[in-house]
Design a protein around this motif. Structure first.
Motif, PDB file in Angstrom:
ATOM      1  N   PHE A  53       0.809  -1.222   0.000  1.00  0.00           N
ATOM      2  CA  PHE A  53       0.000   0.000   0.000  1.00  0.00           C
ATOM      3  C   PHE A  53       0.841   1.269   0.000  1.00  0.00           C
ATOM      4  CE2 PHE A  53      -3.736  -2.203   2.365  1.00  0.00           C
ATOM      5  CZ  PHE A  53      -4.054  -2.875   1.203  1.00  0.00           C
ATOM      6  N   PHE A  54       2.127   1.179   0.305  1.00  0.00           N
ATOM      7  CA  PHE A  54       3.025   2.303   0.595  1.00  0.00           C
ATOM      8  C   PHE A  54       2.724   2.868   1.977  1.00  0.00           C
ATOM      9  CE2 PHE A  54       4.036   6.911   0.469  1.00  0.00           C
ATOM     10  CZ  PHE A  54       5.411   6.783   0.478  1.00  0.00           C
ATOM     11  N   HIS A  55       1.459   3.072   2.301  1.00  0.00           N
ATOM     12  CA  HIS A  55       1.081   3.478   3.659  1.00  0.00           C
ATOM     13  C   HIS A  55      -0.353   3.036   3.886  1.00  0.00           C
ATOM     14  CE1 HIS A  55       0.917   5.743   7.404  1.00  0.00           C
ATOM     15  NE2 HIS A  55      -0.260   6.216   7.018  1.00  0.00           N
ATOM     16  N   ALA A  56      -0.618   2.460   5.053  1.00  0.00           N
ATOM     17  CA  ALA A  56      -1.954   1.982   5.382  1.00  0.00           C
ATOM     18  C   ALA A  56      -2.515   2.810   6.525  1.00  0.00           C
ATOM     19  CB  ALA A  56      -1.923   0.501   5.758  1.00  0.00           C
ATOM     20  N   PHE A  57      -3.617   3.514   6.255  1.00  0.00           N
ATOM     21  CA  PHE A  57      -4.316   4.193   7.324  1.00  0.00           C
ATOM     22  C   PHE A  57      -5.090   3.167   8.148  1.00  0.00           C
ATOM     23  CE2 PHE A  57      -3.770   7.371   4.006  1.00  0.00           C
ATOM     24  CZ  PHE A  57      -3.247   8.434   4.729  1.00  0.00           C
ATOM     25  N   ARG A  58      -5.663   3.621   9.245  1.00  0.00           N
ATOM     26  CA  ARG A  58      -6.345   2.689  10.134  1.00  0.00           C
ATOM     27  C   ARG A  58      -7.493   1.983   9.423  1.00  0.00           C
ATOM     28  NH1 ARG A  58      -8.146   5.074  15.801  1.00  0.00           N
ATOM     29  NH2 ARG A  58      -5.848   5.292  15.880  1.00  0.00           N
ATOM     30  N   TRP A  59      -8.221   2.722   8.572  1.00  0.00           N
ATOM     31  CA  TRP A  59      -9.369   2.106   7.889  1.00  0.00           C
ATOM     32  C   TRP A  59      -8.922   1.227   6.709  1.00  0.00           C
ATOM     33  CZ3 TRP A  59      -8.761   7.414   8.481  1.00  0.00           C
ATOM     34  CH2 TRP A  59      -8.196   8.080   7.409  1.00  0.00           C
ATOM     35  N   ASP A  60      -7.644   1.277   6.339  1.00  0.00           N
ATOM     36  CA  ASP A  60      -7.138   0.416   5.274  1.00  0.00           C
ATOM     37  C   ASP A  60      -6.612  -0.918   5.791  1.00  0.00           C
ATOM     38  OD1 ASP A  60      -7.670   2.369   3.385  1.00  0.00           O
ATOM     39  OD2 ASP A  60      -5.718   3.315   3.622  1.00  0.00           O
ATOM     40  N   GLN A  61      -6.427  -1.042   7.073  1.00  0.00           N
ATOM     41  CA  GLN A  61      -5.823  -2.249   7.620  1.00  0.00           C
ATOM     42  C   GLN A  61      -6.805  -3.417   7.569  1.00  0.00           C
ATOM     43  OE1 GLN A  61      -4.502  -1.227  11.533  1.00  0.00           O
ATOM     44  NE2 GLN A  61      -2.852   0.085  10.821  1.00  0.00           N
TER      45      GLN A  61
END
Length: 250
Positions: A53-61
């Motif tokens: 993802f490059f970076h995962a926000f909380r809702w992306d986990q």
């Protein structure tokens, strides 16, 4: 009596010592074979998110996948498959790119290298067209190249960053490859030019006004617009003494 330094020679003309720590052009390898604590597993999961993802926000986990991986119900390869088929990845990389661009992203993230040439992009795009995203992801994760380099328990990483006769390795894919292609970046209005009307000047900390300085309240004082009260002048002849003086009623 001091012992002199013993003579020794390199095992080969190009002998090099191991680095003391990981540099920016060296990949950190995360594997469940070396993990013995929850903190280590958390670092591995974050490395997988950064790779895909490059970076995962909380809702992306993906909480369910994380739990299964922590309990060793699935392997790292299964976790990577789940991330590639997640709604976040499909919406961010597949829905907003052409098949060619999508193939480039997946090869970089899954196999850890750039595509060799246009022929490889066409070949993988044909898999996307005929087998869909799930079939394409399965082909990548089941390929001999993936199994030989990462197997079941290693998080994919950027391979071939250290090149011969180069002092600095390749720039990471996440920096060189934008998430969206040029067409979708134009639709979203990227890049955007930001104009700044006022020029900011740097003021040293010792010269900045401290708490209680009157200059801090200057703007607030300028906004105050005081108005004089209009006094009503009444003549003494117009005052009703009988009504104005209070008296006690029995």
């Amino acid at each position: 009596m001091a012992i002199p330094l013993l003579a020794y020679s390199p095992s080969c003309p190009n002998q090099r010592v191991d680095a003391l720590g990981a540099r920016d052009d060296e990949a950190m390898i995360y594997s469940t074979d070396d993990l013995f604590s929850p903190t280590d597993m958390g670092n591995l999961i974050q490395a997988a998110y950064r790779q895909i993802f490059f970076h995962a926000f909380r809702w992306d986990q993906e909480v369910t996948l994380e739990s299964q991986l922590r309990n060793r119900q699935i392997t790292v390869r299964d976790f990577i498959r789940g991330l590639l088929l997640s709604n976040t990845f499909i919406d961010s990389f597949y829905n907003k790119n052409s098949n060619y661009r999508f193939v480039e992203h997946c090869v970089q993230k899954v196999l850890g290298r750039k595509v060799y040439n246009k022929a490889e992009k066409i070949a993988w795009s044909a898999v996307v067209m005929t087998k869909g995203v799930k079939g394409f992801v399965d082909e990548l994760l089941n390929s001999d190249e993936y199994i030989e380099n990462f197997g079941e328990n290693i998080v994919p990483y950027h391979r071939r960053r250290i090149l011969p006769s180069r002092a600095v390795g390749e720039i990471p894919f996440n920096i060189t490859s934008p998430r969206y292609d040029a067409h979708h970046r134009q639709q979203l209005g990227f890049p955007q030019t930001i104009w700044q009307e006022s020029v900011r000047n740097f003021i040293a900390y010792d010269k900045q006004p401290q708490a209680g300085d009157p200059s801090l309240f200057l703007n607030m004082a300028k906004k105050i617009t005081p108005k004089a009260n209009n006094l009503n002048t009444i003549s003494a002849f117009n005052i009703d003494i009988a009504k104005s003086v209070p008296y006690r009623r029995s």
